[in-house]
Design a protein around this motif. Sequence first.
Motif, PDB file in Angstrom:
ATOM      1  N   ILE A 113      51.811 -34.923   7.481  1.00 31.79           N
ATOM      2  CA  ILE A 113      52.842 -35.732   8.160  1.00 31.79           C
ATOM      3  C   ILE A 113      53.539 -36.621   7.120  1.00 31.79           C
ATOM      4  CG2 ILE A 113      53.189 -37.606   9.828  1.00 31.79           C
ATOM      5  CD1 ILE A 113      52.375 -34.929  11.182  1.00 31.79           C
ATOM      6  N   THR A 114      54.875 -36.692   7.211  1.00 33.18           N
ATOM      7  CA  THR A 114      55.622 -37.541   6.271  1.00 33.18           C
ATOM      8  C   THR A 114      56.253 -38.755   6.959  1.00 33.18           C
ATOM      9  OG1 THR A 114      57.554 -36.149   6.629  1.00 33.18           O
ATOM     10  CG2 THR A 114      56.188 -35.648   4.690  1.00 33.18           C
ATOM     11  N   ASP A 115      56.522 -38.632   8.268  1.00 30.74           N
ATOM     12  CA  ASP A 115      57.223 -39.688   8.995  1.00 30.74           C
ATOM     13  C   ASP A 115      56.392 -40.131  10.194  1.00 30.74           C
ATOM     14  OD1 ASP A 115      59.262 -38.022   7.547  1.00 30.74           O
ATOM     15  OD2 ASP A 115      60.477 -39.730   8.185  1.00 30.74           O
ATOM     16  N   TYR A 146      42.747 -45.674   9.225  1.00 34.63           N
ATOM     17  CA  TYR A 146      42.089 -44.360   9.318  1.00 34.63           C
ATOM     18  C   TYR A 146      43.034 -43.356   9.983  1.00 34.63           C
ATOM     19  CZ  TYR A 146      37.485 -46.563   8.405  1.00 34.63           C
ATOM     20  OH  TYR A 146      36.423 -47.235   7.853  1.00 34.63           O
ATOM     21  N   VAL A 147      43.722 -43.832  11.030  1.00 31.17           N
ATOM     22  CA  VAL A 147      44.581 -42.936  11.816  1.00 31.17           C
ATOM     23  C   VAL A 147      45.779 -42.479  10.967  1.00 31.17           C
ATOM     24  CG1 VAL A 147      45.950 -42.740  13.927  1.00 31.17           C
ATOM     25  CG2 VAL A 147      43.848 -44.106  13.931  1.00 31.17           C
ATOM     26  N   VAL A 148      46.407 -43.434  10.284  1.00 27.51           N
ATOM     27  CA  VAL A 148      47.557 -43.097   9.431  1.00 27.51           C
ATOM     28  C   VAL A 148      47.107 -42.157   8.303  1.00 27.51           C
ATOM     29  CG1 VAL A 148      49.178 -44.079   7.742  1.00 27.51           C
ATOM     30  CG2 VAL A 148      48.934 -45.133   9.993  1.00 27.51           C
ATOM     31  N   GLU A 149      45.945 -42.413   7.730  1.00 29.19           N
ATOM     32  CA  GLU A 149      45.456 -41.556   6.640  1.00 29.19           C
ATOM     33  C   GLU A 149      45.214 -40.124   7.130  1.00 29.19           C
ATOM     34  OE1 GLU A 149      43.431 -45.045   3.851  1.00 29.19           O
ATOM     35  OE2 GLU A 149      42.116 -43.788   5.064  1.00 29.19           O
ATOM     36  N   GLU A 150      44.679 -39.990   8.344  1.00 27.72           N
ATOM     37  CA  GLU A 150      44.494 -38.624   8.883  1.00 27.72           C
ATOM     38  C   GLU A 150      45.843 -37.921   9.015  1.00 27.72           C
ATOM     39  OE1 GLU A 150      42.577 -38.187  12.815  1.00 27.72           O
ATOM     40  OE2 GLU A 150      43.773 -36.360  13.054  1.00 27.72           O
ATOM     41  N   ALA A 151      46.838 -38.651   9.514  1.00 30.08           N
ATOM     42  CA  ALA A 151      48.170 -38.048   9.673  1.00 30.08           C
ATOM     43  C   ALA A 151      48.712 -37.580   8.318  1.00 30.08           C
ATOM     44  CB  ALA A 151      49.118 -39.050  10.324  1.00 30.08           C
ATOM     45  N   ALA A 190      53.185 -34.777  16.187  1.00 30.56           N
ATOM     46  CA  ALA A 190      51.772 -35.072  16.406  1.00 30.56           C
ATOM     47  C   ALA A 190      51.676 -36.406  17.119  1.00 30.56           C
ATOM     48  CB  ALA A 190      51.043 -35.144  15.073  1.00 30.56           C
ATOM     49  N   LEU A 191      50.694 -36.519  17.996  1.00 31.42           N
ATOM     50  CA  LEU A 191      50.413 -37.786  18.664  1.00 31.42           C
ATOM     51  C   LEU A 191      48.958 -38.140  18.358  1.00 31.42           C
ATOM     52  CD1 LEU A 191      51.257 -39.954  20.799  1.00 31.42           C
ATOM     53  CD2 LEU A 191      50.263 -38.448  22.521  1.00 31.42           C
ATOM     54  N   LEU A 192      48.766 -39.325  17.776  1.00 31.88           N
ATOM     55  CA  LEU A 192      47.411 -39.764  17.413  1.00 31.88           C
ATOM     56  C   LEU A 192      47.161 -41.119  18.066  1.00 31.88           C
ATOM     57  CD1 LEU A 192      48.923 -38.543  14.607  1.00 31.88           C
ATOM     58  CD2 LEU A 192      46.607 -38.826  13.715  1.00 31.88           C
ATOM     59  N   LEU A 193      46.146 -41.231  18.888  1.00 35.88           N
ATOM     60  CA  LEU A 193      45.866 -42.530  19.512  1.00 35.88           C
ATOM     61  C   LEU A 193      45.447 -43.529  18.436  1.00 35.88           C
ATOM     62  CD1 LEU A 193      44.066 -41.720  22.872  1.00 35.88           C
ATOM     63  CD2 LEU A 193      46.498 -41.726  22.297  1.00 35.88           C
TER      64      LEU A 193
END
Length: 288
Positions: free
Chosen positions: A51-53, A41-46, A128-131
């Motif tokens: 976000i590409t990297d 879910y977190v990667v998909e939001e990014a 971006a920082l995503l927990l």
Amino acid sequence: MQHAVRKAVIPAAGFGTRLLPATKAQPKEMLVVVDKPVIQYVVEEAVQSGITDILIIISEGKEVLKDHFAKDEHLEELLTQKKKTAELKEIQALHQMANITYIYQAEQRGLGDAVLCAEAFVAGEPFALLLGDTIVESAEPLTGTLAKDYAEKKDAVVALQRVPMAVAHRYGVFVGEEVASKLYKAQRLVEKPPQGNIPSDMVFAGRYILTPEIFDALRRTPPGVNDEIQLTDAMKILMEQHAMYGRLFDGVRHDVGNKLDFIKTNIVLGLQRGDIGAELREWLKSLG
Ligand code: UTP
């Protein structure tokens, strides 16, 4: 400095002690919510935020996080043979959606220390920082909203949610003045304030856009609450030189890192699903 945010850092190296014994041999970021691990879910939001990297910060024993996003030729072959086209597409998307790399945090010394591991990857860009244990539901991907605020303000932006005062002591608390609709300029940040001395009901919601100046601030940050290097403390140092903003967002943050919210998240997201939502609702009603 470049102003478009194209890199994201996802810390996922913590011990997850609040979810033991589930997290003894299984990373909490790999716990399943409905039918996907939290980290997906977190990667998909990014990715939906442009976000590409992506750098995922892991620790020893959490290699299954890598496996989840790695190409699996054997499985792809099998799904092709069985003509399971939809499943094949989903499995291929996992390694195609972004350029994902990994780094080890040697010792789990806190979120701030985890972020410090990302300095070479970030290479002087805003990021971006995503927990990795937090799922966000919102009309538009929250990291994308923050990236737009960053493009305008050119200073760090954190996502904020309002919580009941009675639970604010569990969070990083943000005090600020509203400068545009739902956008606040920070005046004061407090990590896990003592109960009875809560300065605001606005708390960090697990999503940030940070500037590379955060790394110098982190190096100057001594261990704080729980003897961990606290990101909030480094952000306070950053605020001595730079403005910082908070975006109150319309949506819900699900912190999957504790038992009650883990169960609630499964139910809330399950209810939204076309395949199981209606049946789940009926079943919940039957519980009375
Ligand atoms: P938490 O503080 O919720 O994670 O960090 P934790 O320490 O694993 O949890 P408990 O308190 O023991 O139950 C939020 C995110 O930051 C990562 C975690 O993996 C989680 O995704 N984190 C935390 C790190 O990467 N390194 C750390 O040293 C601490």
